[in-house]
Write a protein that holds these residues in place. Structure first.
Motif, PDB file in Angstrom:
ATOM      1  N   ARG A  57       0.842  -1.201   0.000  1.00 30.56           N
ATOM      2  CA  ARG A  57       0.000   0.000   0.000  1.00 30.56           C
ATOM      3  C   ARG A  57       0.878   1.252   0.000  1.00 30.56           C
ATOM      4  O   ARG A  57       0.648   2.190  -0.770  1.00 30.56           O
ATOM      5  CB  ARG A  57      -0.932   0.009   1.216  1.00 30.56           C
ATOM      6  N   GLY A  58       1.874   1.257   0.871  1.00 29.14           N
ATOM      7  CA  GLY A  58       2.783   2.397   0.923  1.00 29.14           C
ATOM      8  C   GLY A  58       3.623   2.507  -0.331  1.00 29.14           C
ATOM      9  O   GLY A  58       3.842   3.609  -0.857  1.00 29.14           O
ATOM     10  N   TYR A  59       4.077   1.377  -0.828  1.00 34.14           N
ATOM     11  CA  TYR A  59       4.910   1.350  -2.036  1.00 34.14           C
ATOM     12  C   TYR A  59       4.139   1.912  -3.229  1.00 34.14           C
ATOM     13  O   TYR A  59       4.677   2.690  -4.023  1.00 34.14           O
ATOM     14  CB  TYR A  59       5.344  -0.092  -2.292  1.00 34.14           C
ATOM     15  N   SER A  60       2.859   1.545  -3.334  1.00 30.75           N
ATOM     16  CA  SER A  60       2.019   2.024  -4.435  1.00 30.75           C
ATOM     17  C   SER A  60       1.789   3.527  -4.351  1.00 30.75           C
ATOM     18  O   SER A  60       1.694   4.204  -5.378  1.00 30.75           O
ATOM     19  CB  SER A  60       0.670   1.297  -4.429  1.00 30.75           C
ATOM     20  N   ARG A  61       1.692   4.052  -3.140  1.00 31.39           N
ATOM     21  CA  ARG A  61       1.525   5.501  -2.972  1.00 31.39           C
ATOM     22  C   ARG A  61       2.718   6.257  -3.544  1.00 31.39           C
ATOM     23  O   ARG A  61       2.568   7.345  -4.111  1.00 31.39           O
ATOM     24  CB  ARG A  61       1.367   5.843  -1.491  1.00 31.39           C
ATOM     25  N   ALA A  62       3.895   5.689  -3.404  1.00 33.35           N
ATOM     26  CA  ALA A  62       5.109   6.369  -3.863  1.00 33.35           C
ATOM     27  C   ALA A  62       5.342   6.192  -5.358  1.00 33.35           C
ATOM     28  O   ALA A  62       5.735   7.133  -6.050  1.00 33.35           O
ATOM     29  CB  ALA A  62       6.317   5.840  -3.091  1.00 33.35           C
ATOM     30  N   LEU A  63       5.095   4.986  -5.854  1.00 28.29           N
ATOM     31  CA  LEU A  63       5.481   4.652  -7.228  1.00 28.29           C
ATOM     32  C   LEU A  63       4.309   4.675  -8.202  1.00 28.29           C
ATOM     33  O   LEU A  63       4.513   4.716  -9.414  1.00 28.29           O
ATOM     34  CB  LEU A  63       6.140   3.266  -7.241  1.00 28.29           C
ATOM     35  N   GLY A  64       3.080   4.655  -7.660  1.00 28.09           N
ATOM     36  CA  GLY A  64       1.903   4.574  -8.516  1.00 28.09           C
ATOM     37  C   GLY A  64       1.433   3.131  -8.625  1.00 28.09           C
ATOM     38  O   GLY A  64       2.244   2.201  -8.588  1.00 28.09           O
ATOM     39  N   GLU A  65       0.128   2.948  -8.766  1.00 28.81           N
ATOM     40  CA  GLU A  65      -0.459   1.606  -8.776  1.00 28.81           C
ATOM     41  C   GLU A  65       0.101   0.738  -9.896  1.00 28.81           C
ATOM     42  O   GLU A  65       0.440  -0.432  -9.687  1.00 28.81           O
ATOM     43  CB  GLU A  65      -1.983   1.708  -8.913  1.00 28.81           C
ATOM     44  N   ALA A  66       0.195   1.295 -11.105  1.00 28.90           N
ATOM     45  CA  ALA A  66       0.624   0.500 -12.257  1.00 28.90           C
ATOM     46  C   ALA A  66       2.067   0.024 -12.099  1.00 28.90           C
ATOM     47  O   ALA A  66       2.368  -1.168 -12.260  1.00 28.90           O
ATOM     48  CB  ALA A  66       0.468   1.310 -13.538  1.00 28.90           C
ATOM     49  N   ALA A  67       2.965   0.955 -11.785  1.00 26.69           N
ATOM     50  CA  ALA A  67       4.380   0.597 -11.647  1.00 26.69           C
ATOM     51  C   ALA A  67       4.590  -0.361 -10.480  1.00 26.69           C
ATOM     52  O   ALA A  67       5.366  -1.320 -10.574  1.00 26.69           O
ATOM     53  CB  ALA A  67       5.225   1.852 -11.454  1.00 26.69           C
ATOM     54  N   ALA A  68       3.880  -0.113  -9.370  1.00 24.80           N
ATOM     55  CA  ALA A  68       4.009  -0.988  -8.203  1.00 24.80           C
ATOM     56  C   ALA A  68       3.510  -2.391  -8.528  1.00 24.80           C
ATOM     57  O   ALA A  68       4.094  -3.388  -8.089  1.00 24.80           O
ATOM     58  CB  ALA A  68       3.236  -0.412  -7.026  1.00 24.80           C
ATOM     59  N   GLY A  69       2.433  -2.474  -9.313  1.00 23.54           N
ATOM     60  CA  GLY A  69       1.910  -3.778  -9.713  1.00 23.54           C
ATOM     61  C   GLY A  69       2.905  -4.557 -10.555  1.00 23.54           C
ATOM     62  O   GLY A  69       3.045  -5.782 -10.405  1.00 23.54           O
ATOM     63  N   GLU A  70       3.617  -3.857 -11.434  1.00 22.77           N
ATOM     64  CA  GLU A  70       4.638  -4.510 -12.258  1.00 22.77           C
ATOM     65  C   GLU A  70       5.777  -5.040 -11.391  1.00 22.77           C
ATOM     66  O   GLU A  70       6.279  -6.147 -11.610  1.00 22.77           O
ATOM     67  CB  GLU A  70       5.188  -3.523 -13.292  1.00 22.77           C
ATOM     68  N   VAL A  71       6.186  -4.244 -10.412  1.00 23.76           N
ATOM     69  CA  VAL A  71       7.266  -4.671  -9.515  1.00 23.76           C
ATOM     70  C   VAL A  71       6.827  -5.885  -8.700  1.00 23.76           C
ATOM     71  O   VAL A  71       7.579  -6.855  -8.547  1.00 23.76           O
ATOM     72  CB  VAL A  71       7.692  -3.522  -8.579  1.00 23.76           C
ATOM     73  N   GLU A  72       5.599  -5.846  -8.197  1.00 20.44           N
ATOM     74  CA  GLU A  72       5.092  -6.955  -7.389  1.00 20.44           C
ATOM     75  C   GLU A  72       5.029  -8.241  -8.210  1.00 20.44           C
ATOM     76  O   GLU A  72       5.400  -9.322  -7.725  1.00 20.44           O
ATOM     77  CB  GLU A  72       3.713  -6.609  -6.835  1.00 20.44           C
ATOM     78  N   ALA A  73       4.571  -8.129  -9.461  1.00 26.46           N
ATOM     79  CA  ALA A  73       4.491  -9.305 -10.328  1.00 26.46           C
ATOM     80  C   ALA A  73       5.882  -9.861 -10.617  1.00 26.46           C
ATOM     81  O   ALA A  73       6.099 -11.079 -10.592  1.00 26.46           O
ATOM     82  CB  ALA A  73       3.782  -8.943 -11.633  1.00 26.46           C
ATOM     83  N   ARG A  74       6.847  -8.973 -10.886  1.00 28.65           N
ATOM     84  CA  ARG A  74       8.206  -9.442 -11.159  1.00 28.65           C
ATOM     85  C   ARG A  74       8.831 -10.054  -9.903  1.00 28.65           C
ATOM     86  O   ARG A  74       9.597 -11.019  -9.995  1.00 28.65           O
ATOM     87  CB  ARG A  74       9.070  -8.288 -11.670  1.00 28.65           C
ATOM     88  N   ALA A  75       8.505  -9.506  -8.729  1.00 32.11           N
ATOM     89  CA  ALA A  75       9.021 -10.070  -7.477  1.00 32.11           C
ATOM     90  C   ALA A  75       8.535 -11.507  -7.299  1.00 32.11           C
ATOM     91  O   ALA A  75       9.276 -12.365  -6.804  1.00 32.11           O
ATOM     92  CB  ALA A  75       8.596  -9.210  -6.291  1.00 32.11           C
ATOM     93  N   ARG A  76       7.286 -11.774  -7.714  1.00 33.36           N
ATOM     94  CA  ARG A  76       6.779 -13.152  -7.650  1.00 33.36           C
ATOM     95  C   ARG A  76       7.563 -14.058  -8.592  1.00 33.36           C
ATOM     96  O   ARG A  76       7.847 -15.218  -8.271  1.00 33.36           O
ATOM     97  CB  ARG A  76       5.286 -13.180  -7.986  1.00 33.36           C
ATOM     98  N   GLU A  77       7.933 -13.529  -9.765  1.00 28.43           N
ATOM     99  CA  GLU A  77       8.748 -14.305 -10.703  1.00 28.43           C
ATOM    100  C   GLU A  77      10.116 -14.616 -10.098  1.00 28.43           C
ATOM    101  O   GLU A  77      10.627 -15.729 -10.228  1.00 28.43           O
ATOM    102  CB  GLU A  77       8.929 -13.532 -12.014  1.00 28.43           C
ATOM    103  N   VAL A  78      10.711 -13.612  -9.453  1.00 28.74           N
ATOM    104  CA  VAL A  78      12.012 -13.800  -8.801  1.00 28.74           C
ATOM    105  C   VAL A  78      11.903 -14.890  -7.739  1.00 28.74           C
ATOM    106  O   VAL A  78      12.773 -15.761  -7.620  1.00 28.74           O
ATOM    107  CB  VAL A  78      12.499 -12.481  -8.162  1.00 28.74           C
ATOM    108  N   GLU A  79      10.810 -14.861  -6.979  1.00 25.26           N
ATOM    109  CA  GLU A  79      10.589 -15.863  -5.936  1.00 25.26           C
ATOM    110  C   GLU A  79      10.463 -17.257  -6.538  1.00 25.26           C
ATOM    111  O   GLU A  79      11.048 -18.222  -6.031  1.00 25.26           O
ATOM    112  CB  GLU A  79       9.327 -15.515  -5.149  1.00 25.26           C
ATOM    113  N   MET A  80       9.712 -17.376  -7.641  1.00 27.11           N
ATOM    114  CA  MET A  80       9.521 -18.677  -8.277  1.00 27.11           C
ATOM    115  C   MET A  80      10.828 -19.208  -8.856  1.00 27.11           C
ATOM    116  O   MET A  80      11.109 -20.407  -8.773  1.00 27.11           O
ATOM    117  CB  MET A  80       8.460 -18.575  -9.376  1.00 27.11           C
ATOM    118  N   ARG A  81      11.644 -18.317  -9.420  1.00 28.42           N
ATOM    119  CA  ARG A  81      12.940 -18.753  -9.946  1.00 28.42           C
ATOM    120  C   ARG A  81      13.809 -19.292  -8.824  1.00 28.42           C
ATOM    121  O   ARG A  81      14.502 -20.298  -8.980  1.00 28.42           O
ATOM    122  CB  ARG A  81      13.650 -17.594 -10.654  1.00 28.42           C
ATOM    123  N   GLY A  82      13.758 -18.617  -7.669  1.00 31.54           N
ATOM    124  CA  GLY A  82      14.533 -19.073  -6.522  1.00 31.54           C
ATOM    125  C   GLY A  82      14.076 -20.435  -6.042  1.00 31.54           C
ATOM    126  O   GLY A  82      14.896 -21.297  -5.702  1.00 31.54           O
TER     127      GLY A  82
END
Length: 226
Positions: free
Chosen positions: A182-207
């Motif tokens: 919620r805080g991250y989205s306030r700073a970066l914007g919903e769209a950009a934060a959503g992209e980061v969150e989705a990529r973070a899930r990919e990073v987690e799955m690769r690990g």
């Protein structure tokens, strides 16, 4: 007189030595990048100076962009030494689970989001590197920080934080990350934060995939040795 005379040793690591003392009447942290005995002295001095300057620039830009970070007091590149504000308080790691911790998790998201919006990634974004004060959460320890706006680098920062919280506070990890985003989205914007969150899930799955494959390889190696 040694630069460290009268300064209390806080932490000594492979890369740096942290001491606490005064600087012009202010409580301050002295961070010295230590010499590498195995490295060519000239190369070692050059690298320590470059990394010291980069960390100082990171702190300056982050503060300029509204991120809550320690104030920079002085930089001595040739010594590999930075003098900065001492931020007193418990770490966020120590506070999670106590009353009101969710608001602090959200503020941590805001601070990391502002850092990313400034074109900086932290590199070691754990709750141990977030100090809680009366103002909120302050980010500390920028020794691994880089100037980057790459989606992958931002995602790794978020993934590192999630891993840290899951490890230390598994019962609160889900709620923590919801508040954080919620805080991250306030700073970066919903769209950009959503992209980061989705990529973070990919990073987690690769690990997870690498960890699973490593287990298989180790098992196969064990069978082959019988």
């Amino acid at each position: 007189m040694s630069w460290a005379e009268g300064l209390a040793l806080v932490k000594r690591g492979a890369e740096s030595e942290i001491r606490l003392g005064d600087f012009m009447g202010l409580r301050a942290i002295y961070k010295l990048r230590v010499r590498k005995a195995y490295m060519d002295p000239a190369l070692d001095s050059r690298l320590r100076a470059q990394r010291t300057l980069k960390e100082a620039k990171v702190l300056s830009l982050a503060r300029e962009r509204g991120v809550r970070v320690p104030r920079l007091y002085a930089v001595f590149p040739s010594m590999g030494l930075i003098v900065m504000e001492y931020v007193e308080g418990p770490t966020l790691k120590e506070v999670v689970g106590s009353p009101g911790w969710q608001a602090l998790a959200e503020d941590a998201g805001l601070q990391l989001g502002l850092l990313h919006a400034a074109g900086i990634v932290h590199g070691d974004s754990t709750t141990s590197n977030m100090v809680v004060t009366g103002e909120g959460v302050t980010l500390i320890d920028f020794g691994l920080a880089e100037f980057s706006s790459r989606l992958e680098d931002r995602a790794v920062d978020v993934h590192l934080l999630k891993e840290a919280v899951t490890s230390t506070h598994p019962g609160h990890a889900g709620e923590f990350m919801e508040a954080f985003m919620r805080g991250y989205s306030r700073a970066l914007g919903e769209a950009a934060a959503g992209e980061v969150e989705a990529r973070a899930r990919e990073v987690e799955m690769r690990g997870r995939y690498v960890a699973a494959r490593r287990s298989v390889w180790q098992a196969e190696a064990g069978e082959g040795g019988d």
